[in-house]
Design a protein around this motif. Structure first.
Motif, mmCIF file in Angstrom:
data_model
loop_
_atom_site.group_PDB
_atom_site.id
_atom_site.type_symbol
_atom_site.label_atom_id
_atom_site.label_comp_id
_atom_site.label_asym_id
_atom_site.label_seq_id
_atom_site.Cartn_x
_atom_site.Cartn_y
_atom_site.Cartn_z
ATOM 1 N N SER A 188 0.834 -1.195 0.000
ATOM 2 C CA SER A 188 0.000 0.000 0.000
ATOM 3 C C SER A 188 0.872 1.250 0.000
ATOM 4 N N SER A 189 2.063 1.132 0.601
ATOM 5 C CA SER A 189 3.023 2.234 0.646
ATOM 6 C C SER A 189 4.381 1.655 1.005
ATOM 7 N N ALA A 212 0.167 -7.036 8.193
ATOM 8 C CA ALA A 212 -0.306 -5.711 8.611
ATOM 9 C C ALA A 212 -0.642 -4.847 7.402
ATOM 10 N N ASP A 213 0.157 -4.974 6.349
ATOM 11 C CA ASP A 213 -0.087 -4.164 5.160
ATOM 12 C C ASP A 213 -1.350 -4.626 4.436
ATOM 13 N N LEU A 214 -1.596 -5.932 4.396
ATOM 14 C CA LEU A 214 -2.826 -6.444 3.792
ATOM 15 C C LEU A 214 -4.049 -5.959 4.579
ATOM 16 N N ASP A 220 -8.252 -9.687 3.343
ATOM 17 C CA ASP A 220 -8.200 -10.814 4.263
ATOM 18 C C ASP A 220 -7.636 -12.031 3.525
ATOM 19 N N PRO A 221 -6.425 -12.491 3.883
ATOM 20 C CA PRO A 221 -5.851 -13.651 3.197
ATOM 21 C C PRO A 221 -6.734 -14.887 3.275
ATOM 22 N N ASN A 222 -7.570 -14.981 4.330
ATOM 23 C CA ASN A 222 -8.442 -16.142 4.468
ATOM 24 C C ASN A 222 -9.432 -16.264 3.314
#
Length: 272
Positions: A188-189, A212-214, A220-222
């Protein structure tokens, strides 16, 4: 505990490792981080392996010295370590973490190497900063981040697709199948100064950094978890993160990651 004595030893013949600076202190527990499966405990001149760390299972060692060792061409920082079973010898500091390894736990092969020009990646000598070393660092980071998605269903070419997107998100190749069906996620940055420092010292794992960046992006990786019956295909690429990379302009994308995701309905377009 900080070193309480220091000494400098006389020079030896070139080619033979010897200490040029020694600090001694009270016993400090250390354990292998899991970095490099060939990591070993050596004799004083570092020309004879005494013990392979990956064969010692759960083992807390005790360091009583740090030694700056050189053979006239290469220089590294080593611990003199012992244990309660009679093991003693010299091990590169970069393979070790301070503290007791809890009973029942084993070293984690993930994590960020914290090496600089004066420290050896291994005694066979992949120089810190060369392409092989960078690939090894990035591969460990990527393995760490893969676990966010559970058990991996890796599709052939997905890491390469992620790399292609990271290099040029407007590449015409990405408009062709299977690339056109992929979802790409990237930073994201850029990481902050504080994050960079935490990453290179190992206080922040690459997995936690990506997680944390996601979350910051509302991802949500899930949702793409390979734990589910519909197994998404995942590919990850990242730029190497370690002390030298943090201090040079050679890596302007320090901390950059790209994740390529391919939905299960396109499974015919990748190897299974």
């Amino acid at each position: 505990m900080l070193g309480i004595t220091s000494s400098t030893q006389s020079a030896h013949a070139a080619g033979i490792y010897h200490a040029i600076k020694v600090k001694t202190y009270s016993q400090t527990p250390v354990h292998w981080t899991g970095e490099n499966r060939n990591a070993s405990i050596w004799n004083y001149h570092l020309n004879h392996k005494l013990h392979r760390l990956n064969t010692m299972d759960n083992s807390t060692l005790y360091a009583t010295k740090t030694l700056k060792m050189t053979n006239g061409k290469k220089t590294g920082i080593f611990y003199y370590v012992t244990d309660n079973n009679g093991v003693k010898g010299y091990v590169w500091r970069g393979y070790m973490a301070k503290g007791v390894l809890p009973a029942g736990e084993f070293p984690n092969p993930g994590g960020i190497p914290n090496a600089d020009d004066d420290e050896l990646e291994d005694l066979q000598g992949q120089k810190v900063g060369n392409s092989v070393y960078n690939e090894q660092v990035a591969a460990k980071q990527n393995t760490d981040a893969y676990s966010l998605f559970g058990f991996i269903k890796a599709g052939a070419g997905l890491p390469e697709a992620a790399k292609l997107y990271a290099q040029n998100p407007n590449d015409p190749m990405l408009k062709q199948a299977p690339y056109s069906h992929m979802k790409f996620i990237t930073n994201s940055s850029a990481p902050t100064k504080q994050q960079r420092q935490a990453l290179v010292t190992g206080k922040l794992s690459f997995k936690d950094f990506v997680s944390a960046d996601l979350k910051k992006q509302g991802i949500d990786p899930n949702k793409y978890s390979t734990r589910s019956n519909d197994k998404w295909f995942v590919g990850i690429t990242s730029s190497p993160i370690y002390l030298k990379a943090n201090k040079t302009t050679l890596y302007p994308k320090f901390g950059q990651y790209t994740i390529a995701l391919l939905a299960p309905q396109y499974k015919s377009e990748v190897e299974k």
